[in-house]
Scaffold this motif. Structure first.
Motif, PDB file in Angstrom:
ATOM      1  N   THR A 174       0.816  -1.223   0.000  1.00 10.71           N
ATOM      2  CA  THR A 174       0.000   0.000   0.000  1.00 10.71           C
ATOM      3  C   THR A 174       0.847   1.270   0.000  1.00 10.71           C
ATOM      4  O   THR A 174       0.338   2.351   0.267  1.00 10.71           O
ATOM      5  CB  THR A 174      -0.939   0.010   1.215  1.00 10.71           C
ATOM      6  N   GLU A 175       2.119   1.133  -0.303  1.00 14.43           N
ATOM      7  CA  GLU A 175       3.021   2.285  -0.257  1.00 14.43           C
ATOM      8  C   GLU A 175       2.562   3.422  -1.170  1.00 14.43           C
ATOM      9  O   GLU A 175       2.724   4.606  -0.848  1.00 14.43           O
ATOM     10  CB  GLU A 175       4.433   1.850  -0.648  1.00 14.43           C
ATOM     11  N   LYS A 176       1.972   3.088  -2.316  1.00 21.24           N
ATOM     12  CA  LYS A 176       1.555   4.103  -3.278  1.00 21.24           C
ATOM     13  C   LYS A 176       0.060   4.392  -3.210  1.00 21.24           C
ATOM     14  O   LYS A 176      -0.522   4.965  -4.142  1.00 21.24           O
ATOM     15  CB  LYS A 176       1.927   3.663  -4.689  1.00 21.24           C
ATOM     16  N   ALA A 177      -0.553   4.035  -2.090  1.00 18.72           N
ATOM     17  CA  ALA A 177      -1.980   4.305  -1.922  1.00 18.72           C
ATOM     18  C   ALA A 177      -2.225   5.817  -1.875  1.00 18.72           C
ATOM     19  O   ALA A 177      -1.360   6.586  -1.440  1.00 18.72           O
ATOM     20  CB  ALA A 177      -2.478   3.660  -0.628  1.00 18.72           C
ATOM     21  N   PRO A 178      -3.390   6.284  -2.318  1.00 18.88           N
ATOM     22  CA  PRO A 178      -3.700   7.721  -2.225  1.00 18.88           C
ATOM     23  C   PRO A 178      -3.704   8.153  -0.764  1.00 18.88           C
ATOM     24  O   PRO A 178      -3.988   7.353   0.134  1.00 18.88           O
ATOM     25  CB  PRO A 178      -5.095   7.830  -2.849  1.00 18.88           C
ATOM     26  N   THR A 179      -3.371   9.394  -0.512  1.00 13.83           N
ATOM     27  CA  THR A 179      -3.284   9.896   0.867  1.00 13.83           C
ATOM     28  C   THR A 179      -4.425  10.856   1.166  1.00 13.83           C
ATOM     29  O   THR A 179      -4.931  11.551   0.276  1.00 13.83           O
ATOM     30  CB  THR A 179      -1.947  10.602   1.112  1.00 13.83           C
ATOM     31  N   LEU A 180      -4.792  10.897   2.432  1.00 14.58           N
ATOM     32  CA  LEU A 180      -5.874  11.773   2.865  1.00 14.58           C
ATOM     33  C   LEU A 180      -5.586  13.252   2.631  1.00 14.58           C
ATOM     34  O   LEU A 180      -6.476  13.990   2.175  1.00 14.58           O
ATOM     35  CB  LEU A 180      -6.178  11.527   4.347  1.00 14.58           C
ATOM     36  N   PRO A 181      -4.394  13.752   2.934  1.00 10.67           N
ATOM     37  CA  PRO A 181      -4.148  15.187   2.738  1.00 10.67           C
ATOM     38  C   PRO A 181      -4.405  15.670   1.323  1.00 10.67           C
ATOM     39  O   PRO A 181      -4.739  16.844   1.125  1.00 10.67           O
ATOM     40  CB  PRO A 181      -2.666  15.337   3.119  1.00 10.67           C
ATOM     41  N   ASP A 182      -4.295  14.780   0.336  1.00  3.11           N
ATOM     42  CA  ASP A 182      -4.549  15.168  -1.051  1.00  3.11           C
ATOM     43  C   ASP A 182      -6.035  15.228  -1.383  1.00  3.11           C
ATOM     44  O   ASP A 182      -6.406  15.642  -2.491  1.00  3.11           O
ATOM     45  CB  ASP A 182      -3.864  14.182  -2.013  1.00  3.11           C
ATOM     46  N   HIS A 183      -6.880  14.811  -0.448  1.00  2.00           N
ATOM     47  CA  HIS A 183      -8.322  14.766  -0.711  1.00  2.00           C
ATOM     48  C   HIS A 183      -9.125  15.611   0.281  1.00  2.00           C
ATOM     49  O   HIS A 183     -10.343  15.467   0.368  1.00  2.00           O
ATOM     50  CB  HIS A 183      -8.818  13.309  -0.654  1.00  2.00           C
ATOM     51  N   LEU A 184      -8.468  16.500   1.009  1.00  2.00           N
ATOM     52  CA  LEU A 184      -9.179  17.311   1.991  1.00  2.00           C
ATOM     53  C   LEU A 184     -10.042  18.376   1.320  1.00  2.00           C
ATOM     54  O   LEU A 184      -9.664  18.945   0.297  1.00  2.00           O
ATOM     55  CB  LEU A 184      -8.185  17.999   2.931  1.00  2.00           C
ATOM     56  N   CYS A 185     -11.185  18.648   1.931  1.00  2.00           N
ATOM     57  CA  CYS A 185     -12.005  19.759   1.461  1.00  2.00           C
ATOM     58  C   CYS A 185     -11.346  21.080   1.895  1.00  2.00           C
ATOM     59  O   CYS A 185     -10.392  21.087   2.678  1.00  2.00           O
ATOM     60  CB  CYS A 185     -13.417  19.663   2.032  1.00  2.00           C
ATOM     61  N   GLY A 186     -11.865  22.181   1.408  1.00  2.00           N
ATOM     62  CA  GLY A 186     -11.257  23.475   1.705  1.00  2.00           C
ATOM     63  C   GLY A 186     -11.217  23.797   3.191  1.00  2.00           C
ATOM     64  O   GLY A 186     -10.210  24.300   3.698  1.00  2.00           O
ATOM     65  N   GLU A 187     -12.310  23.504   3.910  1.00  2.00           N
ATOM     66  CA  GLU A 187     -12.357  23.816   5.340  1.00  2.00           C
ATOM     67  C   GLU A 187     -11.362  22.979   6.134  1.00  2.00           C
ATOM     68  O   GLU A 187     -10.696  23.480   7.043  1.00  2.00           O
ATOM     69  CB  GLU A 187     -13.778  23.602   5.871  1.00  2.00           C
ATOM     70  N   CYS A 188     -11.258  21.689   5.788  1.00  2.00           N
ATOM     71  CA  CYS A 188     -10.314  20.822   6.496  1.00  2.00           C
ATOM     72  C   CYS A 188      -8.874  21.241   6.209  1.00  2.00           C
ATOM     73  O   CYS A 188      -8.016  21.207   7.103  1.00  2.00           O
ATOM     74  CB  CYS A 188     -10.525  19.359   6.104  1.00  2.00           C
ATOM     75  N   ARG A 189      -8.619  21.628   4.972  1.00  2.00           N
ATOM     76  CA  ARG A 189      -7.269  22.075   4.618  1.00  2.00           C
ATOM     77  C   ARG A 189      -6.917  23.353   5.368  1.00  2.00           C
ATOM     78  O   ARG A 189      -5.808  23.477   5.919  1.00  2.00           O
ATOM     79  CB  ARG A 189      -7.189  22.302   3.097  1.00  2.00           C
TER      80      ARG A 189
END
Length: 412
Positions: free
Chosen positions: A219-234
Motif C-alpha cells: 500500500t506504499e503508493k496508496a492515495p493519501t488523505l491530505p490530497d483529498h481534503l475539502c477546503g475547510e479541512c485544509r
C-alpha cells in the motif's frame, strides 16, 4: 495447596515501580491544571454498546481485544479498553454541554485489552487521558499538542517524535474512501494479511494502519488523505501547523497516520520513541467532532483529546523514583519500643516522612537498613537513650555526624 498466580498480561507494581506512575500523575495534574483542565473519574465497567458505537464495530479493539461478558441479568458489559468513550458518555449523560461552553477534563487509570503481552504492552495497562469539548477552532488543536509536549518535557522525555495528519471530515472522507477502495481493488487480495482482506470491505482506512511489513509495502503508493481534503479541512490543518510552528514544536507530517479508532476526524497525531523496540507509540490522539452526537448528545459538539500509555512512558523515564524518606527511628534496646514509636509519630506530625523499627536489632543492622531506604537522619533509641530520656541523631549524609539531645527538647 497450590499457589495462585497473577493473570497473564497484568503486573504487580511495587513501590519502586508505582513511584514512577505517581510521578507521572502528579506532573500531569500540575501541567493540565495550568491549562484549565479538571480531573474526571469515570467507571472501569461500561455497557458494551458504548464501545461498539464509539470505537467502531470493525476496529481491532472491538473485534478482537475487548474483555466483554454478560452480568447476572444477561447484560453485556465491557472492561474499558480506552477512556474517551466513557468520558463522552459522562459528558452526555450529565448534560454538561451548553452553547459556547468549553469543558476540559483529564483522567488516569487502568484500561483492558486482550493483546499479546510484550514490552510496554499489557492486558491491563494504564493511561493518562485528556479531553476538550466545545472548541472547534484550530487553536484548540494546537493547544492540546503543546500541552502534551509540555507534559512529556516535564517528566524528562526529550527524544520523541510528533507525527501529524488530517483525517478529513464527513464531507471529504467518503471521496477519499472511494479512491482508496479503487486502489486496493487493483491489488492481489491474497497477498494482504487476513485482517486487511476483511478491512478492504468493511473499513478500508484501517488497511493503512496495518503493522505488517508486507501490507505496508503493497500500500506504499496508496492515495493519501491530505490530497483529498475539502477546503475547510485544509484551512483548519494549515492553521494548526502554523500555530505549532510559531510555538516551536517540532513534528513530522505523516500522510499514512490514521489512528486505530473510528471516531477520529481532522487533526490526528502520535508521539513515538525509538527507544522501546517495535512498540514505538507512547501517546496519540486527535479530533472527534461527531462522537458526542453518535452517543446521544447534541449535534456538532466539537471535541479533541489524547491518551498516553503509562507503561511505555515508564520505560523511558530516567533516574530513581524511590519515595523520599526523611528519617528512620532505630530501636536498639527493646525497652525503648514505646518511646521510639511515639517519637516517630511526632516526627510525622511535624511534616516528615519515615519509618520506625519495631524490633530491637544491632546498631549495624539498623544503620544498614536506614541506608537502604535512603533516610536522611537516623534517630537511635538504645539503652542510654532509654535510661536518660534522650535520642541520638545520626546524619546519614554530610559525613555522618551525630549528636545526643533530650527528647522533650527536640520539638520545641
Amino acid at each position: 495447596m497450590a499457589k495462585i498466580q497473577k493473570i497473564k498480561g497484568v503486573a504487580d507494581l511495587f513501590p519502586e515501580d508505582s513511584a514512577r506512575y505517581a510521578f507521572m500523575e502528579k506532573t500531569a495534574r500540575d501541567v493540565f491544571s495550568s491549562y484549565g483542565y479538571g480531573e474526571l473519574r469515570v467507571p472501569i465497567l461500561e455497557k458494551t454498546e458504548l464501545f461498539c458505537r464509539s470505537i467502531g464495530e470493525e476496529t481491532d479493539v472491538v473485534q478482537k481485544e475487548m474483555y466483554t461478558f454478560p452480568d447476572r441479568k444477561g447484560r453485556s458489559l465491557t472492561m474499558r479498553p480506552e477512556a474517551t468513550a466513557g468520558i463522552v458518555r459522562a459528558y452526555v449523560e450529565n448534560k454538561i454541554f451548553q452553547p459556547g461552553k468549553v469543558s476540559k477534563y483529564f483522567t488516569f487509570g487502568p484500561m483492558f485489552r486482550y493483546e499479546r503481552p510484550q514490552a510496554g504492552r499489557m492486558r491491563q495497562f494504564h493511561q493518562i487521558d485528556s479531553e476538550v469539548f466545545g472548541a472547534a477552532e484550530p487553536q484548540a488543536d494546537a493547544e492540546v499538542l503543546l500541552m502534551l509536549s509540555s507534559f512529556l518535557s516535564k517528566i524528562g522525555l526529550e527524544k520523541l517524535s510528533f507525527e501529524l495528519n488530517s483525517l478529513g471530515c464527513p464531507e471529504c472522507r467518503p471521496k477519499y474512501n472511494q479512491a482508496l477502495k479503487d486502489f486496493l481493488s487493483s491489488l492481489d487480495r491474497e497477498q494482504l494479511c487476513e485482517d486487511c482482506q476483511r478491512r478492504m470491505d468493511t473499513n478500508p482506512l484501517r488497511v493503512l494502519d496495518c503493522k505488517s511489513r508486507n501490507c505496508k509495502a503493497l500500500t506504499e503508493k496508496a492515495p493519501t488523505l491530505p490530497d483529498h481534503l475539502c477546503g475547510e479541512c485544509r484551512e483548519h490543518f494549515d492553521t494548526v501547523i502554523a500555530l505549532i510552528d510559531e510555538a516551536g514544536l517540532k513534528y513530522t507530517l505523516n500522510p499514512r497516520l490514521v489512528r486505530g479508532l473510528d471516531y477520529y476526524q481532522r487533526t490526528a497525531f502520535e508521539v513515538t520513541s525509538g527507544d522501546i523496540g517495535a512498540q514505538t507509540a507512547v501517546a496519540g490522539g486527535g479530533r472527534y467532532d461527531g462522537l458526542v452526537e453518535s452517543l446521544g448528545g447534541p449535534k456538532k459538539v466539537p471535541a479533541i483529546g489524547f491518551a498516553c500509555g503509562m507503561e511505555r512512558l515508564a520505560m523511558l523515564l530516567q533516574g530513581e523514583f524511590e519515595p523520599a524518606t526523611d528519617f528512620y527511628v532505630a530501636l536498639v534496646d527493646e525497652r525503648a519500643a514505646r518511646e521510639a514509636l511515639i517519637f516517630g509519630e511526632k516526627l510525622r506530625r511535624s511534616g516528615l516522612k519515615g519509618e520506625v523499627g519495631f524490633t530491637a536489632k544491632s546498631m549495624k543492622a539498623q544503620l544498614r537498613y536506614a541506608n537502604k531506604i535512603n533516610a536522611q537522619k537516623c534517630f537511635i533509641f538504645g539503652a542510654d537513650e532509654y535510661e536518660n530520656g534522650t535520642v541520638t541523631i545520626k546524619e546519614m549524609t554530610d559525613g555522618g555526624e551525630q549528636a545526643t539531645v533530650v527528647r522533650d527538647e527536640y520539638f520545641k
